[in-house]
Design an enzyme around this catalytic site. Sequence first.
Site, PDB file in Angstrom:
ATOM      1  N   HIS A  56      35.213  37.816  43.471  1.00 40.76           N
ATOM      2  CA  HIS A  56      36.346  38.496  43.992  1.00 40.76           C
ATOM      3  C   HIS A  56      36.990  39.348  43.035  1.00 40.76           C
ATOM      4  CE1 HIS A  56      38.621  34.854  43.592  1.00 40.76           C
ATOM      5  NE2 HIS A  56      39.713  35.647  43.879  1.00 40.76           N
ATOM      6  N   HIS A  58      40.435  39.480  42.004  1.00 44.06           N
ATOM      7  CA  HIS A  58      41.637  39.088  41.528  1.00 44.06           C
ATOM      8  C   HIS A  58      41.664  38.966  40.132  1.00 44.06           C
ATOM      9  CE1 HIS A  58      43.073  37.103  45.561  1.00 44.06           C
ATOM     10  NE2 HIS A  58      43.648  38.536  45.780  1.00 44.06           N
ATOM     11  N   ASP A  60      42.726  36.923  37.914  1.00 47.15           N
ATOM     12  CA  ASP A  60      42.131  35.805  37.135  1.00 47.15           C
ATOM     13  C   ASP A  60      41.087  35.361  37.482  1.00 47.15           C
ATOM     14  OD1 ASP A  60      42.882  35.318  39.971  1.00 47.15           O
ATOM     15  OD2 ASP A  60      43.245  33.012  39.634  1.00 47.15           O
ATOM     16  N   HIS A  61      40.096  36.357  37.807  1.00 45.26           N
ATOM     17  CA  HIS A  61      38.545  36.193  38.109  1.00 45.26           C
ATOM     18  C   HIS A  61      37.782  37.046  37.143  1.00 45.26           C
ATOM     19  CE1 HIS A  61      38.788  32.860  40.895  1.00 45.26           C
ATOM     20  NE2 HIS A  61      39.768  33.136  41.313  1.00 45.26           N
ATOM     21  N   HIS A 114      40.132  35.078  51.853  1.00 46.89           N
ATOM     22  CA  HIS A 114      40.825  35.183  50.694  1.00 46.89           C
ATOM     23  C   HIS A 114      41.149  36.616  50.124  1.00 46.89           C
ATOM     24  CE1 HIS A 114      42.573  33.716  46.961  1.00 46.89           C
ATOM     25  NE2 HIS A 114      41.888  34.327  46.205  1.00 46.89           N
ATOM     26  N   ASP A 133      37.443  31.047  45.297  1.00 44.10           N
ATOM     27  CA  ASP A 133      38.473  30.766  46.009  1.00 44.10           C
ATOM     28  C   ASP A 133      38.077  30.725  47.630  1.00 44.10           C
ATOM     29  OD1 ASP A 133      39.590  30.849  43.409  1.00 44.10           O
ATOM     30  OD2 ASP A 133      40.797  32.392  43.779  1.00 44.10           O
ATOM     31  N   HIS A 171      39.576  26.916  41.213  1.00 39.58           N
ATOM     32  CA  HIS A 171      40.656  26.380  40.668  1.00 39.58           C
ATOM     33  C   HIS A 171      40.761  24.884  41.074  1.00 39.58           C
ATOM     34  CE1 HIS A 171      42.858  30.095  40.463  1.00 39.58           C
ATOM     35  NE2 HIS A 171      42.107  30.624  41.324  1.00 39.58           N
TER      36      HIS A 171
HETATM   37 FE   LIG Z   1      41.769  34.473  44.155  1.00 36.76          FE
END
Ligand SMILES: [Fe+2]
Length: 255
Positions: A56, A58, A60-61, A114, A133, A171
């Site tokens: 996805h 985001h 942090d990915h 998410h 996530d 995570h």
């Molecule tokens: Fe995320």
Amino acid sequence: MPVEIRLFMCRTDNFGALLHDRESGETAIVDAPEEAPILSAIEHSGWTPSMILTTHHHADHVEANLALKQRYKLRIVGPEAERDKIPGIDDTVEQGSVIPFGNETIEVIETPGHTAGHVCYHLPKSKIAFTADTLFALGCGRLFERPAPVMFESLKKLAALPAETVVYCGHEYTLSNARFALTIDPDNAALRARAEKIEALRADGKPTLPTTIGEELATNPFLRWADPGVRKHLGMEKASDVDIFAEIRRRKDNF
Ligand SMILES: [Fe+2]
């Protein structure tokens, strides 16, 4: 097993993962949270990555997408629904897409909730799933872009995978998830035993992954909407499965 996985930490609590097919030598990076730890994992492995599998959009990915693409000339695969938000994306996938990977095939499972286009990657032969996530060990992702009924359907797809499927998520949230899970399902002996194990692992600074679909079905409150004990504890014996899920998610948001 013909497929090998290297798991490592990125940022503060993101997991990075390398997926390697021994026979063909092919290597994929599952999400790109941070460049330095990924480079170090690649260097230690001696593998050469040819692909990033993005779950996805985001930050942090996907943060290291462009840097890794430049360095390794790899192709970036990600969800069609988020193509405009994923840096460097080459190939898009959707529900049912199949990505050849050495002797394996990687199947795409769309799991919106998410984010609107979140996907999971499933290796049916090796029985491995990367759930990022959507499904965490003892938890599930926050509902940023789609409401509870949509996430509920996504989790049902993952819950239907074979119980022995080995699960890697996005995570290291397992300890706080375990503490929350005990407030929803306090009489679940399997959960209590698992929570103790997790406390010990984290006290030693060890990761709590991987998990399995079977272990999550037995202990993850976000998959236990049908469990009589959970329903009784919530005082919602007659509620629909989706309403149980939504209530647990609401409580976790305020935990
Ligand atoms: Fe995320």
